[in-house]
Design a protein around this motif. Sequence first.
Motif, mmCIF file in Angstrom:
data_model
loop_
_atom_site.group_PDB
_atom_site.id
_atom_site.type_symbol
_atom_site.label_atom_id
_atom_site.label_comp_id
_atom_site.label_asym_id
_atom_site.label_seq_id
_atom_site.Cartn_x
_atom_site.Cartn_y
_atom_site.Cartn_z
ATOM 1 N N ASN A 1 21.057 -82.199 25.290
ATOM 2 C CA ASN A 1 21.170 -80.735 25.266
ATOM 3 C C ASN A 1 22.549 -80.325 25.815
ATOM 4 O OD1 ASN A 1 21.011 -77.998 25.763
ATOM 5 N ND2 ASN A 1 18.926 -78.079 26.590
ATOM 6 N N PRO A 2 23.374 -79.652 25.017
ATOM 7 C CA PRO A 2 24.711 -79.294 25.499
ATOM 8 C C PRO A 2 24.703 -78.225 26.598
ATOM 9 C CG PRO A 2 24.334 -78.355 23.325
ATOM 10 C CD PRO A 2 23.150 -79.229 23.625
ATOM 11 N N ALA A 3 23.539 -77.565 26.781
ATOM 12 C CA ALA A 3 23.439 -76.592 27.881
ATOM 13 C C ALA A 3 23.006 -77.269 29.174
ATOM 14 C CB ALA A 3 22.428 -75.495 27.516
ATOM 15 N N ASN A 4 22.480 -78.479 29.036
ATOM 16 C CA ASN A 4 22.039 -79.242 30.202
ATOM 17 C C ASN A 4 22.004 -80.710 29.805
ATOM 18 O OD1 ASN A 4 20.833 -80.487 32.341
ATOM 19 N ND2 ASN A 4 18.806 -79.562 32.007
ATOM 20 N N THR A 5 23.081 -81.394 30.075
ATOM 21 C CA THR A 5 23.215 -82.755 29.542
ATOM 22 C C THR A 5 22.263 -83.746 30.217
ATOM 23 O OG1 THR A 5 25.082 -83.105 31.014
ATOM 24 C CG2 THR A 5 25.588 -82.479 28.746
ATOM 25 N N GLY B 1 29.326 -65.261 17.974
ATOM 26 C CA GLY B 1 28.062 -65.851 17.513
ATOM 27 C C GLY B 1 28.252 -67.354 17.403
ATOM 28 N N THR B 2 27.212 -68.118 17.774
ATOM 29 C CA THR B 2 27.285 -69.593 17.774
ATOM 30 C C THR B 2 28.500 -70.079 18.584
ATOM 31 O OG1 THR B 2 26.349 -69.439 15.529
ATOM 32 C CG2 THR B 2 26.935 -71.624 16.260
ATOM 33 N N SER B 3 28.864 -69.322 19.618
ATOM 34 C CA SER B 3 30.023 -69.666 20.474
ATOM 35 C C SER B 3 31.290 -69.867 19.644
ATOM 36 C CB SER B 3 29.749 -70.928 21.311
ATOM 37 O OG SER B 3 28.516 -70.826 21.965
ATOM 38 N N GLY C 1 20.624 -71.100 25.658
ATOM 39 C CA GLY C 1 20.192 -70.304 24.514
ATOM 40 C C GLY C 1 18.703 -69.993 24.501
ATOM 41 N N LEU C 2 17.908 -70.733 25.279
ATOM 42 C CA LEU C 2 16.476 -70.445 25.329
ATOM 43 C C LEU C 2 16.170 -69.274 26.257
ATOM 44 C CD1 LEU C 2 14.887 -74.036 25.443
ATOM 45 C CD2 LEU C 2 14.915 -72.434 23.521
ATOM 46 N N ASP C 3 17.132 -68.879 27.086
ATOM 47 C CA ASP C 3 16.954 -67.732 27.981
ATOM 48 C C ASP C 3 17.202 -66.455 27.170
ATOM 49 O OD1 ASP C 3 17.219 -65.664 29.752
ATOM 50 O OD2 ASP C 3 18.515 -66.749 31.159
ATOM 51 N N THR D 1 17.783 -75.139 19.399
ATOM 52 C CA THR D 1 18.535 -74.606 20.549
ATOM 53 C C THR D 1 18.726 -75.705 21.586
ATOM 54 O OG1 THR D 1 17.842 -72.327 20.206
ATOM 55 C CG2 THR D 1 18.488 -72.925 22.439
ATOM 56 N N ARG D 2 17.700 -76.533 21.772
ATOM 57 C CA ARG D 2 17.816 -77.615 22.767
ATOM 58 C C ARG D 2 18.857 -78.645 22.356
ATOM 59 N NH1 ARG D 2 12.735 -80.307 22.667
ATOM 60 N NH2 ARG D 2 13.538 -81.699 24.267
ATOM 61 N N GLU D 3 19.014 -78.881 21.069
ATOM 62 C CA GLU D 3 19.956 -79.951 20.710
ATOM 63 C C GLU D 3 21.361 -79.447 20.406
ATOM 64 O OE1 GLU D 3 19.266 -82.529 17.405
ATOM 65 O OE2 GLU D 3 19.003 -80.912 15.977
ATOM 66 N N MET D 4 21.514 -78.150 20.087
ATOM 67 C CA MET D 4 22.885 -77.711 19.791
ATOM 68 C C MET D 4 23.330 -76.458 20.537
ATOM 69 S SD MET D 4 23.275 -74.996 17.544
ATOM 70 C CE MET D 4 24.864 -75.361 16.828
ATOM 71 N N GLY D 5 22.448 -75.806 21.266
ATOM 72 C CA GLY D 5 22.884 -74.796 22.223
ATOM 73 C C GLY D 5 22.885 -73.358 21.756
ATOM 74 N N LYS D 6 22.918 -73.090 20.440
ATOM 75 C CA LYS D 6 23.034 -71.673 20.067
ATOM 76 C C LYS D 6 21.755 -70.928 20.423
ATOM 77 C CE LYS D 6 22.405 -72.386 15.046
ATOM 78 N NZ LYS D 6 23.095 -72.401 13.751
ATOM 79 N N VAL D 7 21.875 -69.616 20.604
ATOM 80 C CA VAL D 7 20.744 -68.851 21.147
ATOM 81 C C VAL D 7 19.603 -68.817 20.132
ATOM 82 C CG1 VAL D 7 22.202 -67.428 22.643
ATOM 83 C CG2 VAL D 7 21.670 -66.627 20.329
ATOM 84 N N LEU D 8 18.417 -68.583 20.674
ATOM 85 C CA LEU D 8 17.206 -68.677 19.862
ATOM 86 C C LEU D 8 17.237 -67.757 18.640
ATOM 87 C CD1 LEU D 8 14.693 -70.383 19.972
ATOM 88 C CD2 LEU D 8 13.673 -68.695 21.502
ATOM 89 N N ALA D 9 17.773 -66.562 18.794
ATOM 90 C CA ALA D 9 17.827 -65.650 17.629
ATOM 91 C C ALA D 9 18.603 -66.322 16.498
ATOM 92 C CB ALA D 9 18.485 -64.337 18.017
ATOM 93 N N GLU D 10 19.650 -67.063 16.865
ATOM 94 C CA GLU D 10 20.479 -67.703 15.833
ATOM 95 C C GLU D 10 19.824 -68.961 15.273
ATOM 96 O OE1 GLU D 10 24.739 -67.811 16.320
ATOM 97 O OE2 GLU D 10 24.495 -66.735 18.182
#
Length: 499
Positions: free
Chosen positions: A31-35, A283-285, A321-323, A95-104
């Motif tokens: 997870n790029p938000a939490n390695t 969007g998508t960083s 992104g899950l927040d 979202t867990r594997e690539m980080g973009k927010v859930l809406a995306e």
Amino acid sequence: MATASAPKIFRNYINGEWVEARGGKVIEDRNPANTDELVGMFPASGAEDVERAVEAAKAAYNKWRLTPAPKRAEILFHAAEILVARKEDYSRDMTREMGKVLAETRGDVQEAIDMTYLMAGEGRRQFGHTTPSELPDKFAMAVRSPIGVAGLITPWNFPMAIPSWKAMPALICGNTVVLKPAEDTPLSTYNLTQVLAEAGLPPGVLNVVFGYGPDAGAPMLNNPDVGLVSFTGSTEVGRIVSQACAPTFKKCHLEMGGKNIIIVMDDANLDLAIEGAVWGGFGTSGQRCTAASRVAVQKGVYRQFVEKFVARVKALKVGDGLDPATHMGPCINEQQLQTVIKYVDIGSAEGAKLSAGGHRLETGVHARGWFHEPTVFTDCDPEMRVCQEEIFGPVVSVIPFDSFDDAISIANGVKYGLSAAIYTRNVNQAFRAQRDLETGIVYVNAPTIGAETHLPFGGTKNTGNGHREAGLAALDFYSEWKTVYVDYSDKLQRAQIDN
Ligand code: NAD
């Protein structure tokens, strides 16, 4: 779906079975938000695995080619329905594997759903042409034919949408597939594969080989049994793919980098343009091929635009992104983060004014991820490297300009040609812009992102090589025209001679 109870070790999908890679090597999907979070372990496949997959696809081709297209379509339609039912779980996995927010990520899965339904519909269309023959008692038509084994290589930023954009038209046209997804986002492609298998795709029709590009992608390119290759990724790798396909004359489709622009005219609805620039840029960083990494603003509204835009960007919340409170997630990996950091240095050294962001975020909730502040350079010269080169991160360069003609020449003054947008209330300017912008996609009063699956998608110049993804245009890549003449005159009739 990777739930707590699901196995964390995944396998390739070859000839209808989940099989280990021959070499036994693995890739960690983190997870790029939490390695610290290991999403799964995937095979790091090699040439032998690709060869097995191509053999399976080749063996399955004849039966699949002869399966009526409306029957192929029923499987796709069923797959779309399964995707609808699992949309939320698959979005969370993504979202867990690539980080973009859930809406995306929900949008990404929705794109796969849309494409699957769209191509299921094409099972009962795939229209050809009939036309009068120049000779009596003779019938002429052109029909679409499949090509054979399709080799598909995809990037990580749309990990379910892009594989579906390629696999669905390939399958509905009657080709069989070997797919090599990006090494950073294998789980989303695994989920898509699982769905197609459950929907009833016969063994060998779709094969998925996980791994790194040079090991598991490259062997497809010179395999004589692969008839066509569709690649989405960087321009640098696209060039390698194109050259590798040339000796065996493979049909080759390339979708590559971008340096997209939003043009804001003096008469624009400024608040709308600012909304569009924030969404298009961050969007998508900023990791979209269509990201608006340049914003050109006419001088009459330049100061006002910059003030409001910078304030909006500074208020963006960066995090997991899950927040639900998060506006922007992390970069995909450390290398991408380092590229962003490098370009912030380059922009500053070139004399662009750093007006927002500019730093890595690495403390507190950001300590275990690849986070960077949303960053804005203002007062940029269009020739600066930050205005010319694809950064693929949360960095937007704002460029002032005088006239409409200046804006068009700034927009076209890059080597890429994917997407461009203009904000104006002047219909004449809007129409001139859509005519003169040298991109495959143009938006009026909307940002550079937001493609819909039933229209052609792709770019010009160093972004593409003339083919298009999606819409009916996709059928042109995944099939070949076969022209058929039926002479029922019972005599020799010579075209161009006897009439
Ligand atoms: P990348 O070029 O690094 O990788 C893309 C794919 O190619 C991956 O699956 C990778 O494993 C594979 N690959 C790498 N080296 C290879 C080789 N030698 N032979 C065969 N395959 C190889 O790109 P990326 O970092 O995954 O994605 C980002 C890039 O993709 C950006 O440049 C972005 O603009 C572009 N992109 C373009 C579009 C578009 O439609 N134009 C869409 C999304 C992303």
